[in-house]
Design a protein around this motif. Structure first.
Motif, PDB file in Angstrom:
ATOM      1  N   TYR A 224       0.829  -1.209   0.000  1.00 56.73           N
ATOM      2  CA  TYR A 224       0.000   0.000   0.000  1.00 56.73           C
ATOM      3  C   TYR A 224       0.861   1.255   0.000  1.00 56.73           C
ATOM      4  O   TYR A 224       0.473   2.281  -0.591  1.00 56.73           O
ATOM      5  CB  TYR A 224      -0.924  -0.015   1.215  1.00 56.73           C
ATOM      6  N   MET A 229      -1.240   4.487  -1.065  1.00 55.13           N
ATOM      7  CA  MET A 229      -2.418   4.399  -0.184  1.00 55.13           C
ATOM      8  C   MET A 229      -1.931   4.390   1.262  1.00 55.13           C
ATOM      9  O   MET A 229      -1.890   3.366   1.941  1.00 55.13           O
ATOM     10  CB  MET A 229      -3.209   3.126  -0.493  1.00 55.13           C
ATOM     11  N   ASP A 231      -3.087   5.618   4.083  1.00 59.94           N
ATOM     12  CA  ASP A 231      -4.006   5.292   5.172  1.00 59.94           C
ATOM     13  C   ASP A 231      -4.116   3.777   5.370  1.00 59.94           C
ATOM     14  O   ASP A 231      -4.067   3.280   6.501  1.00 59.94           O
ATOM     15  CB  ASP A 231      -5.382   5.886   4.881  1.00 59.94           C
ATOM     16  N   LEU A 232      -4.272   3.054   4.270  1.00 60.46           N
ATOM     17  CA  LEU A 232      -4.330   1.594   4.371  1.00 60.46           C
ATOM     18  C   LEU A 232      -3.012   1.018   4.862  1.00 60.46           C
ATOM     19  O   LEU A 232      -2.990   0.051   5.638  1.00 60.46           O
ATOM     20  CB  LEU A 232      -4.699   0.997   3.013  1.00 60.46           C
TER      21      LEU A 232
END
Length: 322
Positions: A224, A229, A231-232
């Motif tokens: 991620y 990404m 946040d993930l």
């Protein structure tokens, strides 16, 4: 025309006679009573002569398809195929029995033998006695075995074969999870971030309580991050830190070659990517625990002998120092 017909008749009779001379007519085996065939099959099974048992059981089913031993012979045939190392025939016989007798009292045995056949199918001689990592192999047979054992537990939880099936399912679950991590690590080295993250998420969501879960979370966090990404990635890392605080995070992706690595052909100048965890087989754990207990007993006996020889003087000094 008449001489031609006579000639054709002579040739036809000659051919029929030749067939009989060459053994064209086969002797028909005499009928054997059903009870006798079944007893002979059981005797062959008890003598571990599984080839003969298969022959007798097949003959019994063919000659007495609606006899009183027909259903039991089909069950015994599954077992005979399994012990005779014929996994394809054993699974086919189990599927046939389940399809023909869905309400049989011993149908749980058919499910168990089907799962056990697939469980043992890809275990070679070397894998039984050498520490080979079978999780890197094709998991097709493991999946079939897991599904059969799962069907047994879901439909017949009170079966006498359920406890053993549950233990084997835990082993298969660990193996399947580790295989997923091997595939995810391969994707990480090839920079296929989406595929790697999906493999890791599958392990976390479907194969919980396995040794591969922390590796799956680490792969998800790294993949991620590469995808942007964040946040993930942070969520995955938080779950990893909270549940596995002693886990050492190492990158799974393949690092770019440095100047030292290039000059030494990869021998120096860089760390290898992280390797997936390998589930410890139950036999290895039991062996390690037994060895530890033996070492503890030997150490305790050695201390006791030393205490007796020194009348406990040094032991008292050690206790006072503590």
């Amino acid at each position: 025309m008449r001489p031609l017909k006579v000639l054709a008749t002579v040739v036809l009779f000659s051919l029929l006679s030749a067939c009989s001379w060459l053994g064209g007519e086969k002797e028909v085996a005499p009928d054997v009573p059903e009870q006798q065939l079944y007893d002979e099959a059981l005797s062959a099974l008890e003598a571990d002569n599984y080839g003969l048992a298969i022959e007798k059981l097949q003959l019994l089913e063919a000659r007495y398809p609606f006899g009183r031993y027909s259903e039991q012979a089909q069950l015994e045939l599954i077992y005979a195929y399994f012990r005779n190392y014929e996994p394809v025939s054993a699974r086919a016989a189990a599927d046939r029995f389940i399809r023909l007798h869905p309400n049989h009292d011993n149908i749980d045995y058919a499910y168990y033998l089907k799962g056990l056949t697939a469980f043992e199918e890809d275990r070679s001689f070397f894998e039984k006695y050498l520490p080979l990592d079978v999780s890197q192999r094709d998991p097709g047979a493991a999946l079939d075995s897991f599904e059969s054992f799962s069907a047994l537990l879901n439909r017949y939880p009170q079966s006498e074969y359920a406890p053993d099936a549950q233990k084997r399912m835990q082993y298969l679950k660990n193996r399947l999870a580790t295989h997923e991590i091997h595939v995810a690590a391969y994707y990480m080295k090839r920079e296929a971030w989406v595929a790697a993250a999906n493999r890791g998420r599958y392990v976390v969501e479907n194969l919980q309580e396995t040794p591969a879960v922390p590796d799956a979370l680490a792969i998800m966090a790294e993949a991620y991050t590469e995808l942007g990404m964040h946040d993930l990635a942070k969520n995955s890392m938080d779950v990893l830190s909270l549940n596995y605080p002693e886990y050492q995070v190492r990158p799974f992706k393949k690092a770019r070659a440095t100047l030292t690595q290039t000059a030494t052909f990869g021998l120096l100048g860089g760390a290898e990517p992280a390797e997936p965890a390998r589930p410890i087989p139950a036999a290895d754990r039991m062996r390690a625990d037994a060895q530890k207990r033996a070492d503890d007993n030997a150490q305790q006996q050695e201390r006791s002998l030393f205490d007796r020889m020194t009348f406990g003087v040094f032991e008292d000094e050690n206790n006072a120092a503590k």
